[in-house]
Enzyme design. Structure first.
Site, PDB file in Angstrom:
ATOM      1  N   THR A  66     -47.866 -19.422  43.792  1.00 41.12           N
ATOM      2  CA  THR A  66     -46.867 -20.161  43.025  1.00 41.12           C
ATOM      3  C   THR A  66     -46.509 -19.356  41.791  1.00 41.12           C
ATOM      4  O   THR A  66     -47.371 -18.712  41.192  1.00 41.12           O
ATOM      5  CB  THR A  66     -47.369 -21.561  42.630  1.00 41.12           C
ATOM      6  OG1 THR A  66     -46.370 -22.177  41.811  1.00 41.12           O
ATOM      7  CG2 THR A  66     -48.700 -21.530  41.878  1.00 41.12           C
ATOM      8  N   GLY A  67     -45.236 -19.384  41.435  1.00 42.64           N
ATOM      9  CA  GLY A  67     -44.818 -18.630  40.257  1.00 42.64           C
ATOM     10  C   GLY A  67     -43.413 -18.108  40.433  1.00 42.64           C
ATOM     11  O   GLY A  67     -42.660 -18.601  41.286  1.00 42.64           O
TER      12      GLY A  67
ATOM     13  N   THR B 181     -44.498 -26.232  42.589  1.00 41.49           N
ATOM     14  CA  THR B 181     -44.630 -25.870  44.002  1.00 41.49           C
ATOM     15  C   THR B 181     -46.004 -26.314  44.488  1.00 41.49           C
ATOM     16  O   THR B 181     -46.955 -26.319  43.708  1.00 41.49           O
ATOM     17  CB  THR B 181     -44.516 -24.328  44.116  1.00 41.49           C
ATOM     18  OG1 THR B 181     -43.177 -23.981  43.826  1.00 41.49           O
ATOM     19  CG2 THR B 181     -44.905 -23.805  45.488  1.00 41.49           C
TER      20      THR B 181
ATOM     21  N   ARG C  72     -30.418 -19.039  47.235  1.00 41.35           N
ATOM     22  CA  ARG C  72     -31.548 -18.184  46.830  1.00 41.35           C
ATOM     23  C   ARG C  72     -32.819 -18.582  47.607  1.00 41.35           C
ATOM     24  O   ARG C  72     -33.126 -19.748  47.776  1.00 41.35           O
ATOM     25  CB  ARG C  72     -31.792 -18.344  45.324  1.00 41.35           C
ATOM     26  CG  ARG C  72     -32.998 -17.559  44.772  1.00 41.35           C
ATOM     27  CD  ARG C  72     -34.235 -18.422  44.663  1.00 41.35           C
ATOM     28  NE  ARG C  72     -35.331 -17.768  43.933  1.00 41.35           N
ATOM     29  CZ  ARG C  72     -36.557 -18.276  43.834  1.00 41.35           C
ATOM     30  NH1 ARG C  72     -36.837 -19.425  44.408  1.00 41.35           N
ATOM     31  NH2 ARG C  72     -37.496 -17.651  43.163  1.00 41.35           N
ATOM     32  N   VAL C  73     -33.540 -17.589  48.084  1.00 41.85           N
ATOM     33  CA  VAL C  73     -34.807 -17.855  48.757  1.00 41.85           C
ATOM     34  C   VAL C  73     -35.923 -17.220  47.936  1.00 41.85           C
ATOM     35  O   VAL C  73     -35.826 -16.057  47.542  1.00 41.85           O
ATOM     36  CB  VAL C  73     -34.797 -17.266  50.193  1.00 41.85           C
ATOM     37  CG1 VAL C  73     -36.157 -17.439  50.846  1.00 41.85           C
ATOM     38  CG2 VAL C  73     -33.712 -17.934  51.030  1.00 41.85           C
TER      39      VAL C  73
HETATM   40  N1  ASP Z   1     -42.595 -19.542  43.795  1.00 40.22           N
HETATM   41  C1  ASP Z   1     -41.577 -20.536  43.817  1.00 40.22           C
HETATM   42  C2  ASP Z   1     -40.257 -19.844  43.973  1.00 40.22           C
HETATM   43  O1  ASP Z   1     -40.033 -18.820  43.370  1.00 40.22           O
HETATM   44  C3  ASP Z   1     -41.533 -21.382  42.574  1.00 40.22           C
HETATM   45  C4  ASP Z   1     -42.853 -21.858  42.053  1.00 40.22           C
HETATM   46  O2  ASP Z   1     -43.886 -21.565  42.624  1.00 40.22           O
HETATM   47  O3  ASP Z   1     -42.872 -22.567  41.027  1.00 40.22           O
HETATM   48  O4  ASP Z   1     -39.405 -20.371  44.650  1.00 40.22           O
END
Ligand code: ASP
Length: 331
Positions: free
Chosen positions: A246-247, A195, A223-224
């Site tokens: 991010t995560g 991300t 999915r959001v």
């Molecule tokens: N946070 C993002 C999500 O859950 C994914 C990511 O940051 O890697 O859609």
């Protein structure tokens, strides 16, 4: 004699004070991320590491030239993210991960710390730059969030660039999808990262934040995640800070991570570093929520805590006329 001394001291103070004040003052700053996850030096070939480094540096240069020339933090955030959306290395725009149906569904959001205006899009499949669609929602509609077909229709009405969904395809992400589909169909097992996000402070003291993503590999259709949710994945308030996360999005939504960091500063008087570290390294970690954030406050302090093995990140700060910058990905 006394008068001469007094005048000399006054003259000295007038010349010296602004120079000292100038020294510690951050004129502008920008921080970017390219996702957090199992990013390890030992498993990353040197040419790949260089590609990531070069891309993050390129994004920082784009932000720097906008901010140096008096552009707004919003413009810098949008431009940096547009570049990263076009870079196939990252899980945003071209290079987005695939959902369980083998499709790319994109989410993005942006927020202006000066007036608390915000915009976001979720589940879109045909807009080349989701971050620009999010900005258009903020500036050209009375709403904060548009999803799916409605968001795409709105982007078309705003003359944003539309592409065939195949534009977002990359062989690497497709191979990841086939591998995960063959072994497990859980998004937690996938642990994908990439991300992108950006926070910036401009010369006028205004903060902005933005985030763009393909979400999580093997996510369910529809999915959001946290990235397009204002307060979870993105938040900006001139009185506290700008945050992009991010995560594992479900944890970031449940903990309202970006707003929580801002609220800890605003209502509890924590420093940026204390608030960001508390939320990522204590609260989230205790729950098993993996990820990280990039944060910036109006004085140009920055924090980039993460509780994963690594996080692609870069920062640039102009302080007292000197430019300080860096790009890191590992611990
Ligand atoms: N946070 C993002 C999500 O859950 C994914 C990511 O940051 O890697 O859609």
């Amino acid at each position: 004699m006394k008068k001469v001394l007094l005048l000399t001291s006054l003259a000295f103070l007038l010349v010296w004070c602004p120079a000292v004040a100038q020294q510690g003052r951050v004129e502008y700053a920008i921080v970017i991320h390219g996702g957090a996850g199992n990013i390890l030096k030992e498993s990353m070939p040197a040419p790949i590491e260089k590609m990531y480094r070069d891309s993050l540096e390129k994004a920082l240069r784009i932000g720097d030239s906008i901010l140096r020339n008096g552009g707004s933090s919003l413009d810098a955030v949008e431009a940096c993210i547009r570049m990263l959306e076009d870079c196939p290395l990252f899980n945003a725009g071209k290079g987005a991960v695939f959902n369980a149906e083998g499709k790319n569904e994109l989410d993005a959001s942006i927020m202006n710390g000066n007036n608390h205006m915000a915009g976001s899009v979720a589940g879109i499949t045909t807009v080349r730059h989701p971050i620009s669609a999010a900005r258009a929602v903020m500036e050209k509609s009375p709403h904060v969030m548009l999803t799916g077909k409605g968001a795409e229709q709105f982007a078309a009405d705003q003359s944003l660039e539309l592409v065939d969904p195949s534009w977002f395809f990359t062989q690497q992400r497709w191979d990841d999808y086939l591998k995960v589909r063959a072994h497990a169909d859980s998004i937690a097992a996938a642990g994908e990262h990439g991300t992108v996000g950006c926070v910036a402070l401009d010369k006028y003291g205004n903060l902005a934040a933005g985030t763009s993503t393909g979400g999580m590999l093997m996510k369910k259709y529809g999915r959001v995640g946290d990235s397009p949710i204002i307060g979870a994945g993105t938040y900006a308030d001139n009185e506290s800070c700008a945050v992009s996360a991010t995560g594992h999005g479900e944890y970031f939504i449940r903990n309202v991570v970006a707003y929580d960091i801002s609220a800890l500063m605003k209502y509890k008087g924590m420093t940026l570093q204390e608030a960001a570290s508390f939320v990522i390294n204590r609260k989230l970690k205790e729950q098993g929520g993996m990820g990280g954030v990039i944060c910036l406050d109006r004085n140009g302090n920055l924090a980039m805590p993460f509780n994963t093995a690594g996080m692609f990140r870069g920062w640039l700060k102009s302080e007292g006329g000197n430019l300080e910058q860096g790009v890191e990905m590992f611990r």
